[in-house]
Write a protein that holds these residues in place. Structure first.
Motif, PDB file in Angstrom:
ATOM      1  N   GLN A 177      -4.035  12.033   4.925  1.00  0.00           N
ATOM      2  CA  GLN A 177      -2.731  12.619   5.241  1.00  0.00           C
ATOM      3  C   GLN A 177      -2.693  14.094   4.850  1.00  0.00           C
ATOM      4  O   GLN A 177      -3.240  14.494   3.820  1.00  0.00           O
ATOM      5  CB  GLN A 177      -1.623  11.891   4.483  1.00  0.00           C
ATOM      6  N   MET A 181       7.268   9.368   5.912  1.00  0.00           N
ATOM      7  CA  MET A 181       7.677   8.413   4.867  1.00  0.00           C
ATOM      8  C   MET A 181       6.473   7.619   4.414  1.00  0.00           C
ATOM      9  O   MET A 181       6.596   6.523   3.910  1.00  0.00           O
ATOM     10  CB  MET A 181       8.778   7.508   5.404  1.00  0.00           C
ATOM     11  N   GLY A 182       5.291   8.200   4.667  1.00  0.00           N
ATOM     12  CA  GLY A 182       4.069   7.553   4.246  1.00  0.00           C
ATOM     13  C   GLY A 182       3.263   6.976   5.383  1.00  0.00           C
ATOM     14  O   GLY A 182       2.103   6.623   5.219  1.00  0.00           O
ATOM     15  N   GLN A 196       0.503   6.257   0.539  1.00  0.00           N
ATOM     16  CA  GLN A 196       1.233   6.381   1.799  1.00  0.00           C
ATOM     17  C   GLN A 196       2.408   7.317   1.561  1.00  0.00           C
ATOM     18  O   GLN A 196       2.276   8.515   1.719  1.00  0.00           O
ATOM     19  CB  GLN A 196       1.636   5.007   2.340  1.00  0.00           C
ATOM     20  N   CYS A 197       3.527   6.796   1.082  1.00  0.00           N
ATOM     21  CA  CYS A 197       4.654   7.720   0.876  1.00  0.00           C
ATOM     22  C   CYS A 197       4.397   8.646  -0.308  1.00  0.00           C
ATOM     23  O   CYS A 197       4.986   9.711  -0.399  1.00  0.00           O
ATOM     24  CB  CYS A 197       5.962   6.969   0.726  1.00  0.00           C
ATOM     25  N   TYR A 253      10.441  15.498  -2.829  1.00  0.00           N
ATOM     26  CA  TYR A 253      11.284  14.513  -2.133  1.00  0.00           C
ATOM     27  C   TYR A 253      12.743  14.934  -2.307  1.00  0.00           C
ATOM     28  O   TYR A 253      13.052  15.778  -3.155  1.00  0.00           O
ATOM     29  CB  TYR A 253      11.065  13.121  -2.719  1.00  0.00           C
ATOM     30  N   LEU A 310       4.656  17.150  -4.256  1.00  0.00           N
ATOM     31  CA  LEU A 310       5.408  17.042  -3.005  1.00  0.00           C
ATOM     32  C   LEU A 310       6.877  16.822  -3.365  1.00  0.00           C
ATOM     33  O   LEU A 310       7.204  15.976  -4.187  1.00  0.00           O
ATOM     34  CB  LEU A 310       4.881  15.856  -2.186  1.00  0.00           C
ATOM     35  N   LYS A 350       0.623  15.039  -2.926  1.00  0.00           N
ATOM     36  CA  LYS A 350       0.963  13.696  -3.412  1.00  0.00           C
ATOM     37  C   LYS A 350       0.185  13.352  -4.679  1.00  0.00           C
ATOM     38  O   LYS A 350       0.760  12.844  -5.645  1.00  0.00           O
ATOM     39  CB  LYS A 350       0.724  12.650  -2.314  1.00  0.00           C
ATOM     40  N   ALA A 358      10.182  10.986   2.752  1.00  0.00           N
ATOM     41  CA  ALA A 358      10.907   9.925   2.060  1.00  0.00           C
ATOM     42  C   ALA A 358       9.920   9.090   1.251  1.00  0.00           C
ATOM     43  O   ALA A 358       8.812   8.819   1.705  1.00  0.00           O
ATOM     44  CB  ALA A 358      11.636   9.042   3.068  1.00  0.00           C
ATOM     45  N   GLY A 359      10.344   8.700   0.057  1.00  0.00           N
ATOM     46  CA  GLY A 359       9.514   7.825  -0.770  1.00  0.00           C
ATOM     47  C   GLY A 359       9.664   6.390  -0.313  1.00  0.00           C
ATOM     48  O   GLY A 359      10.179   5.538  -1.021  1.00  0.00           O
ATOM     49  N   GLY A 360       9.230   6.148   0.912  1.00  0.00           N
ATOM     50  CA  GLY A 360       9.385   4.841   1.547  1.00  0.00           C
ATOM     51  C   GLY A 360      10.646   4.811   2.394  1.00  0.00           C
ATOM     52  O   GLY A 360      11.680   5.385   2.024  1.00  0.00           O
ATOM     53  N   MET A 377      10.510   2.804  -3.010  1.00  0.00           N
ATOM     54  CA  MET A 377      10.417   3.241  -4.397  1.00  0.00           C
ATOM     55  C   MET A 377      11.415   4.367  -4.667  1.00  0.00           C
ATOM     56  O   MET A 377      12.044   4.419  -5.712  1.00  0.00           O
ATOM     57  CB  MET A 377       8.987   3.666  -4.756  1.00  0.00           C
ATOM     58  N   GLU A 378      11.566   5.282  -3.725  1.00  0.00           N
ATOM     59  CA  GLU A 378      12.627   6.284  -3.868  1.00  0.00           C
ATOM     60  C   GLU A 378      13.924   5.640  -3.382  1.00  0.00           C
ATOM     61  O   GLU A 378      14.052   5.298  -2.211  1.00  0.00           O
ATOM     62  CB  GLU A 378      12.328   7.533  -3.026  1.00  0.00           C
ATOM     63  N   PHE A 395      10.976   2.068   5.592  1.00  0.00           N
ATOM     64  CA  PHE A 395      10.982   0.650   5.979  1.00  0.00           C
ATOM     65  C   PHE A 395      12.274   0.225   6.679  1.00  0.00           C
ATOM     66  O   PHE A 395      12.665  -0.934   6.630  1.00  0.00           O
ATOM     67  CB  PHE A 395      10.735  -0.251   4.753  1.00  0.00           C
ATOM     68  N   GLN A 447      -2.038   1.250   7.030  1.00  0.00           N
ATOM     69  CA  GLN A 447      -0.852   0.532   7.496  1.00  0.00           C
ATOM     70  C   GLN A 447      -1.114  -0.965   7.533  1.00  0.00           C
ATOM     71  O   GLN A 447      -0.289  -1.766   7.103  1.00  0.00           O
ATOM     72  CB  GLN A 447      -0.434   1.022   8.888  1.00  0.00           C
TER      73      GLN A 447
END
Lengths: 164, 799
Positions: free
Chosen positions: B12, B485-486, A103-104, B25, B23, B18, B247-249, B198-199, B251, B671
Motif C-alpha cells: 500500500q 480504509m485499508g 490494512q487500515c 486519521y 498516518l 502506517k 479510516a481505521g476500518g 478499530m477507529e 466495513f 483481503q
C-alpha cells in the motif's frame, strides 16, 4: 469532590526528555497523544482490551491507557516512530511493508512496537509463542497471517545483533 | 509489452506512514481550542420524553452548552429519512442519544452528561421482529409515511415495516407441487454483530464564521455525507466541506450518513468553535448502528437429480430503531437471494422491521452474508437428503454465463466470470471427499464448502470521477474520490496510472495528503460495495486517456505527424510510424516550449468519469437491471470438532474468487485472508447480546469477542481466477466484501457433513454446538466420552 493534585514528571519520549505537568489521575495515553502530539499511539477501547495504545516503557510493552502518567516519572517511552532510528526495528518495519502486514493501519504501530520487543527478547521465538505474545493486540482487518510472516521474516536482523 | 506493475505485489502506498504510526486519521486531528461533546443516552427502550433538565449540567465547570433534540429539527438518512439528530419527543432504544453536552474538556463533558436529568414516560417496547409484526404492536415510527424515501423502496406506514421488497420469478407454488420434487424447509437466524472498526466513529466539525461547515471525519462516504447533510439542514452542497482522512476500518459502518450533522450543529450552537465527538467503544456498541439481526424462513424444491427448481424465502431483518440504510440491506438480500444458481421459480419477500433495539446499517457484503447463510446451508441440506455430493449439487445448478437469467430478469453476462471454474478450483484444492484422521479419537475432522456471488448494491446513478495532473518533471498527481480504509484501492489506482503511462510507480502520487476532501477531490458516490476499483478505476482510465490525448495533440504538432500516429507509453510520446521521433512525456506536461520560448499546448490535466450504463430501479416484482458486475467466489474449510466440548478449530481456509484481474495480488490476498478472519469471528464468536429490556449487554471487547492472533487459521490458501470483465479496469472486478460471505456457511456445512448435526443460527459457540450434538446426535458424544476415558485408562496403565 475529588481534588486532583498536579505533579511535574520527567519523561524521555523517543530520545527527548520532557518536563510535563500532569494531574495525578492522568493516563500516559492522554499525555502522549494530547500533550505531546504523539498520535502513533492509538486507542480503541480505553480499557485495556485491544492493545492499540501499546508503547515501550523502559523497553517493556505497556498499555498506555492502563498506565498513570505519574508512574512513568524518570522513565523512557518509545513509540513506533521512535523505533524508526533503530536499524533492526527499521528492518522489521520494512518486513511489515513487504508482507502487506497492514490494512487500515490503525493497529500497526502497536504490532510494530510489540513484535520489536518480542524479537529483541528472543530472535528465535517459537511460532506458537509468537502468536501468544501478539495476542494482546487486535487487528479487525485480520492481517494476523501477514504480521506473523513479517515478524518471522525479520528474525534474522535481530539474530545478527545477538551474535555481535 | 509485459506489465511492470499490474499483477505484481505492490505494498500500500501509505505503508511507511502506517508502520511508523504517522498516518493521520480523523481521530488524530486536533485544533487548539477544540471543544468536546459527550452524548446523553436513553435508559428506556421506548418512552416519551417528558422533560429534559440541563440546569445541573450547566453548573459543571467547563460545560458550555447542552443541546437537545428540539434544537435540531432535521430528519436524516440515506435511503429513508427516519433518523433524528437527537431524540425528539420520544426515544426508540436504550442508547438513543437524547442530548449532547459540550465542554472545554472531555472530562467536563462527561461529568455534565451525568447530570442531565431526563424524565420519561415509558411506552411498551417492541423487542422482537415477531412482536413488531403483530397487528396490535405499538408503532416505533408513527410518522413513517412522512419520511423522505429513495425511489425503489416501499415502507408501509401504519406498521413497523420500514421496507418490503418482493421478488417474483416463475411460479414457486406450481413447482413445489410437481412430482419428484423434494422439499427442504428451514428457518435460519443471524444475530446482530458489531463492525468493531478499530477507529471508533469520530467527527471534528467547525461551523465557520463565513457559514461554510468544515468536517474531519472517519468515513467511507465524504460526498454522500455532504449531499445528505446539505439536503437535511438546508444548505447548498458546497457550503459543506468534508475531509475524509484514511479510516481505521470501515466495513460499512462508515458509509451513509453518520454523526456529522450533529457535531456540525453543535459547533454552530457554541458560537462556531470547533467541536469533537469521539465515540467510546461502549457508545459504538450501544448508540451507533450495527449489522441487522436476520431471520430467514425458506422452502426449497429440488428434483431427485439435484436440480434446484423452486426457492421461496421470507426474510425478516431486525433493523432496530432506525433503518435508513438497512432497507437497502433487506432489498439486497432479497434481489440476490438466488445466489450463484439458476433457479427457475423464485419468490422472496424481504422485510426490514423496526424494533426498539440498537439501529442497524450496512456491513461488509450486506444482504449477502444473510442470504447466503440461508441459501448455502439449504444446498447442503438438499445434498444430504438427495444423497448427492455438495460439490456436484452446486455444479448442476450454477448460473451459466451468457445463457442464464437471474430471478430479477437480468441476463448473466458472458464475461461475468466463470462459476464452474471457481467450484472446480475450490474442490481440487480442498478435496472435500478426502478427510484426514482427527488429532484425537474424540474429535471429528470435517470439510465444507460454500459458494457466493455478489454485485455492488448501489443506486442506478452511482458515479465516480478522477483527475490526472502532470507535473513539470513528469511526475503525476492523481485525484479520485475513493477513500482509504485499508482495502488498498488507491494503491491499485496508482498502479494503473504507472502502468498506463509506463513511468515508475514512485512518480505517481494518489490523493494528496492521503485524504479525500470534497473541496479538492472529484466526486465518488461512496467507497462501498466493492465498487471502488471498478467504478473509480473506469473513471481513472478515462482520465488517463484524456491526459494522453492532450499530450498526443501537442506531440503531433511538435513531431509534425498526425495525432493518430502518436502513442504515449513507457514514459514517452512517440510517432508510431517513425518510433525514433520521441520525447519524454515531461516535455509536454506544461505544454511544449521551443528553444525560442514559443509554447504549444498547455498544462496537462485529464478528467474522466463513470456512471453505470442503463441501470434501473427494480419494479414491484423485483425486476430490472441494477448491477454493474458480479464476482463469484468459493470458500472451503477443513476443521476439527471436539465432541467433548463442542469447540471448533478451523485448520485450513481456502478462498477462490474470479476477480477478473489481480491488479495487486498482495492486496487481494490480504483481503481474502482478512475477510476470512472476519468471517470466522462472525461464524464462531460474535453476537451482540440483549437484556430483557432490549439493552446490549456486551458492549466491550471482552464480552464481545473478535478474532485474536491465536485464532489465526494455520493454513490460508488463496486462488485468484482471472476471467476478464470486458468493461472492468484492465478486466478487474471487486472482491473486498465477498471474502467474508462464505466463511460461516462453509463451517456449518462442514459440521453437517461430518456429524449430521444442523446448526441454523450463528455464532457456533462451543456451548451451542455441544448442545446441538447432544440433542441431534447424542451417540456421538457418548462414543467420544468412551474413547476419551479409554485413552485416559491406557495412559494410567502405562504409568
Amino acid at each position: 469532590m475529588v481534588v486532583l493534585k498536579m505533579k511535574t514528571i520527567s519523561l524521555k519520549v523517543n530520545g527527548i526528555t520532557k518536563e510535563i505537568t500532569v494531574e495525578d489521575n492522568e493516563l500516559l495515553l492522554n499525555v502522549l497523544r494530547e500533550k505531546l502530539g504523539i498520535t502513533s499511539v492509538k486507542a480503541a477501547c480505553w480499557r485495556g482490551e485491544c492493545g492499540l495504545c501499546t508503547v515501550l516503557l523502559d523497553g517493556i510493552p505497556v498499555k498506555s491507557c492502563m498506565t498513570l502518567a505519574v508512574e512513568t516519572d524518570g522513565k523512557e517511552v518509545i513509540t513506533a516512530e521512535g523505533l524508526y532510528s533503530d536499524e533492526r526495528a527499521k528492518k522489521l518495519m520494512e518486513s511489515f511493508v513487504k508482507h502487506g502486514a497492514m490494512q487500515c493501519g490503525f493497529c500497526t504501530p502497536a504490532f510494530v512496537v510489540t513484535s520489536h520487543y518480542v524479537l529483541t527478547k528472543n530472535p528465535e521465538v517459537d511460532g506458537e509463542e509468537l502468536k501468544k505474545e501478539l495476542n494482546g493486540v487486535i487487528c479487525r482487518c485480520g492481517t494476523y497471517y501477514q504480521i506473523y510472516e513479517a515478524v518471522k521474516d525479520a528474525e534474522k536482523y535481530y539474530k545478527k545483533e545477538t551474535k555481535s | 509489452m509485459s506489465n511492470k506493475y499490474v499483477g505484481k505485489e505492490v505494498p500500500q502506498a501509505d505503508s511507511w506512514l502506517k508502520v511508523t504510526g504517522t498516518l493521520k486519521y480523523a481521530f488524530d486531528t486536533f485544533f487548539p481550542g477544540t471543544l468536546y461533546a459527550k452524548l446523553v443516552t436513553s435508559k428506556y427502550p421506548h418512552a416519551k420524553i417528558k422533560n429534559i433538565d440541563v440546569s445541573e449540567a450547566l453548573k459543571v465547570k467547563g460545560v458550555i452548552k447542552v443541546a437537545t433534540g428540539k434544537d435540531f429539527p432535521y430528519r436524516l438518512g440515506l435511503y429513508l429519512s427516519d433518523r433524528d439528530v437527537l431524540a425528539v419527543d420520544k426515544v426508540r432504544w436504550i442508547g438513543h442519544p437524547v442530548a449532547a453536552v459540550i465542554a472545554d474538556s472531555l472530562e467536563a463533558a462527561e461529568e455534565g452528561a451525568e447530570k442531565v436529568k431526563v424524565d420519561y414516560e415509558p411506552l411498551e417496547p417492541v423487542l422482537t421482529v415477531e412482536r413488531a409484526l403483530e397487528k396490535d404492536a405499538p408503532l416505533i415510527h408513527e410518522k413513517l409515511g412522512e419520511y423522505r424515501v429513495f425511489p425503489g423502496f416501499h415502507p408501509i406506514p401504519g406498521t413497523n415495516i420500514a421496507n418490503l421488497f418482493e421478488l417474483k420469478h416463475g411460479d414457486v407454488e406450481k413447482a413445489f407441487q410437481e412430482d419428484d420434487v423434494v422439499i427442504i424447509e428451514e428457518t435460519y437466524r443471524l444475530p446482530q454483530i458489531s463492525h468493531v472498526t478499530m477507529e471508533t466513529q469520530n467527527v471534528l466539525a467547525w461551523w465557520r464564521f463565513d457559514d461554510y461547515v468544515e468536517l474531519w471525519t472517519s468515513i467511507q462516504s465524504p460526498f454522500a455525507t455532504r449531499f445528505l447533510m446539505a439536503d437535511a439542514i438546508g444548505l447548498p452542497v458546497n457550503r459543506i466541506i468534508v475531509h475524509a482522512p484514511p479510516a481505521g476500518g470501515g466495513f460499512g459502518l462508515k458509509a451513509g450518513l453518520g454523526w456529522e450533522p450533529l457535531v456540525a450543529l453543535l459547533s454552530k450552537l457554541v458560537g462556531r468553535k470547533p467541536v469533537k465527538l469521539v465515540l467510546s467503544r461502549a457508545e459504538q456498541m450501544t448508540s451507533a448502528p450495527v449489522r441487522d439481526g436476520f431471520i430467514a424462513k425458506v422452502k426449497a424444491g429440488f428434483k431427485r437429480d439435484g436440480r434446484f427448481v423452486a426457492y421461496q424465502a421470507d426474510f425478516y431483518l431486525d433493523a432496530g430503531a432506525y433503518a435508513d440504510y438497512t432497507i437497502n440491506v433487506a432489498r439486497t438480500a432479497g434481489y440476490s437471494a438466488d445466489g450463484a444458481y439458476d433457479v427457475p421459480n423464485v419468490h422472496v419477500k424481504s422485510y426490514a422491521v423496526y424494533t426498539n433495539k440498537i439501529p442497524t446499517t450496512a456491513m461488509r457484503g450486506f444482504g449477502h452474508p444473510e442470504n447466503h447463510w440461508a441459501l448455502e446451508l439449504t444446498l447442503d441440506r438438499a445434498a444430504s437428503v438427495l444423497g448427492i455430493d455438495p460439490v456436484e449439487i452446486r455444479r448442476r445448478n450454477l448460473l451459466k454465463p451468457g445463457e442464464s437469467v437471474r430471478a430479477t430478469g437480468e441476463r448473466v453476462r458472458e464475461d461475468e466470470g466463470d462459476p464452474q471454474k471457481v467450484l472446480s478450483v475450490l474442490a481440487q484444492a480442498l478435496e472435500p471427499d478426502h478427510v484426514d484422521r482427527p488429532s484425537e479419537p474424540w474429535k471429528v475432522r470435517a470439510k465444507g464448502i460454500a459458494l457466493l456471488v455478489k454485485a455492488p448494491s448501489q443506486p442506478p446513478n452511482a458515479g465516480s470521477s478522477a483527475v490526472v495532473k502532470l507535473n513539470e518533471d513528469g511526475t503525476i498527481d492523481v485525484l479520485t474520490g475513493n477513500g482509504s480504509m485499508g482495502q488498498g484501492t488507491p494503491t491499485s489506482l496508482a498502479v494503473i496510472v504507472a502502468e498506463e503511462f509506463g513511468i515508475p510507480l514512485e512518480k505517481v502520487k494518489i490523493n494528496q495528503l492521503e485524504m479525500v476532501s470534497t473541496d479538492t477531490n472529484p466526486y465518488t458516490w461512496q467507497t462501498v460495495g466493492s465498487r471502488g476499483l471498478f467504478s473509480d478505476g473506469i473513471a481513472l482510465l478515462r482520465a488517463i486517456e484524456d491526459a494522453k490525448n492532450q499530450i498526443k495533440d501537442t506531440a503531433s504538432r511538435v513531431f509534425k505527424v498526425p495525432v493518430s500516429d502518436v502513442e504515449v507509453s513507457d514514459g514517452y510520446a512517440f510517432s508510431k510510424s517513425h518510433p525514433w521521433i520521441r520525447k519524454e512525456i515531461k516535455e509536454f506536461a506544461m505544454g511544449y516550449t521551443y528553444p525560442d520560448g514559443t509554447t504549444v499546448g498547455s498544462p496537462v490535466i485529464g478528467r474522466g468519469s463513470y456512471a453505470p450504463v442503463l441501470n434501473t430501479f427494480l419494479d414491484a416484482s423485483g425486476h430490472g437491471s441494477n448491477t454493474v458486475f458480479h464476482t463469484y467466489g468459493g470458500t472451503g474449510v477443513e476443521l476439527e470438532i471436539d465432541l467433548l466440548t463442542g469447540e471448533v478449530k478451523v485448520l485450513r481456509a481456502i478462498q477462490v474468487y474470479d476477480i477478473g484481474k489481480a491488479i495487486d495480488p498482495l492486496l487481494v490476498k490480504g483481503q481474502m485472508d482478512g475477510g476470512f478472519i472476519m468471517g470466522l469471528g462472525s461464524a464462531l464468536y460474535e453476537e451482540l447480546k440483549f437484556g430483557e429490556d432490549g439493552r446490549v449487554i456486551n458492549p466491550n471487547l471482552i464480552n464481545y469477542y473478535v478474532p485474536h492472533f491465536e485464532d489465526m487459521t494455520a493454513s490460508m490458501e488463496s486462488y485468484m481466477i482471472e476471467t476478464p470483465q470486458k468493461d472492468g479496469p484492465l478486466g478487474a472486478r471487486g472482491v473486498g466484501e465477498h471474502v467474508m460471505v462464505g466463511v460461516a456457511p462453509a463451517i456449518a456445512n462442514a459440521i453437517l457433513r461430518a456429524t449430521g448435526v444442523k446448526i441454523n443460527q450463528l455464532p457456533i459457540t462451543a456451548e451451542k454446538l455441544w448442545k446441538a450434538i447432544k440433542e441431534q446426535k447424542p451417540e456421538l458424544i457418548e462414543k467420544a466420552q468412551k474413547l476419551f476415558f479409554e485413552e485416559g485408562i491406557k495412559e494410567v496403565q502405562q504409568v
